[in-house]
Design an enzyme around this catalytic site. Sequence first.
Site, PDB file in Angstrom:
ATOM      1  N   GLU A 108      -6.544  41.121   0.684  1.00  0.00           N
ATOM      2  CA  GLU A 108      -7.346  40.241  -0.164  1.00  0.00           C
ATOM      3  C   GLU A 108      -6.492  39.006  -0.455  1.00  0.00           C
ATOM      4  OE1 GLU A 108      -9.060  40.062  -4.703  1.00  0.00           O
ATOM      5  OE2 GLU A 108      -8.925  42.032  -3.754  1.00  0.00           O
ATOM      6  N   CYS A 139      -7.952  33.443  -6.838  1.00  0.00           N
ATOM      7  CA  CYS A 139      -8.259  33.253  -5.419  1.00  0.00           C
ATOM      8  C   CYS A 139      -9.648  32.658  -5.238  1.00  0.00           C
ATOM      9  CB  CYS A 139      -8.122  34.561  -4.663  1.00  0.00           C
ATOM     10  SG  CYS A 139      -9.078  35.916  -5.356  1.00  0.00           S
TER      11      CYS A 139
END
Length: 454
Positions: free
Chosen positions: A226, A261
């Site tokens: 991720e 993110c």
Amino acid sequence: MNVVNPATEEIITILIENDKASLDNKYNLLKAAQKHWAKQSLKGRIAVIHRFYDLLDLEKEKLAAILTSEVGKPLQQSRNELNGARTRIQWMISNAEKYLSDEWVTDTDELKEKISYDPLGVICNISAWNYPYLVGVNVFVPALLAGNAVMYKPSEYASLTGLEIERLLKKAGVPENVFQIAIGAKETGEHLLDMDFDGYFFTGSYKTGKHIYERVAKKMVPCQLELGGKDPLYVADDVKDIVAVAAGTADGAFYNNGQSCCAVERIYVHENVYDDYVAAFVKEVKSWKSGPPTEDGVYIGALTRKEQIDVLKHQVEDAIEKGATLLQGGKRKGHIGHYFEPTVLTNVTNDMKVMQEESFGPIIGIMKVADDDEALEMMKDTAYGLTASVYSDNIDRAEHILSQIDSGTGYWNCCDRVSAGVPWSGRKHSGIGATLSHQGLRAFAKPKAWHLRS
């Protein structure tokens, strides 16, 4: 290893890093304990995680204070993170039986066929500092529910929170040797990559993720990444409430100091609404309170990593040299603590670092575009593929744009959000695999086909 408060630059405490021998011992304990954990009923494992869910609420104030002290986010945002983690856990424990129990696909007198979901074994979770509870529960909660044992390496910037997670999981009833924590920085991580785990799950930067993927590929075990993003957002000219959109998208860019993110990192605005949008956006940013993260009402606290200040300064300098206009911020704030002013740049172009390289800080470039086609072209101009957002009063218009962008998530009239019921996944340099949703639960299991003929 020094644990430093980014708001004051004072040392909170000193932790001893795990060396290779101690990590090998932890791994052997995990290996021996995993099979016993897997034999416990799924209902039993769910009950344990439910107690962990309750403990996060009971000890919220203490946990939030520790989190703020080591990562620098405002105290209310730390509370919000714990609340968000509990929401995700609630979805997982409510759906674990549905997606991890045996699945019958054929049931006749002559033939029965089913799929069982067996645990991977002992998995390694190398986690992140920006949202240690949120990105942590994405991995170790479904891993434990599926019957795995977990070696959890918190970021060196969130080690105290990692120790609290370990304490509460064991207080909730996770057996002593089913969850182990690895304390340390890069060297500790390298030791973990040399070990024989049955799966690796990493949250962090593309650079580190690529290194991990290359190191563990020869093991032929699951390796899920991720990673970061350069998430674009487009404001179309049919938006009616431009002030509300400006406020919402500013929050999407700057919440948690932009250290997310899925934070908005590039904004494209239709020329017909550009001036009004920029004016409202800057007004919103200037209304925020910056300062010590423990003070009430603070929205912009300290950056977690001091090194990021130079990254942001270089992005500002590069943009201005190439013709950008600095409307707000642009420099470090004060001499003590990792503070950087929330920064807004206009007249940007896609060849500027601020529009191409992940910023991971309180900075945004806003670019004027002539129409949807130009917006789409600019939005697609990236090596990343995490999220993309379109604000428009027409869902068909928004979906037409979003369907042409290679990203794991598409947002219409929202941004910077994650929901437990749908997968969280990146494409291209933003990662491999998925957490959350039923796919995230089953990412920690191996399917086995059963053919049963009477």
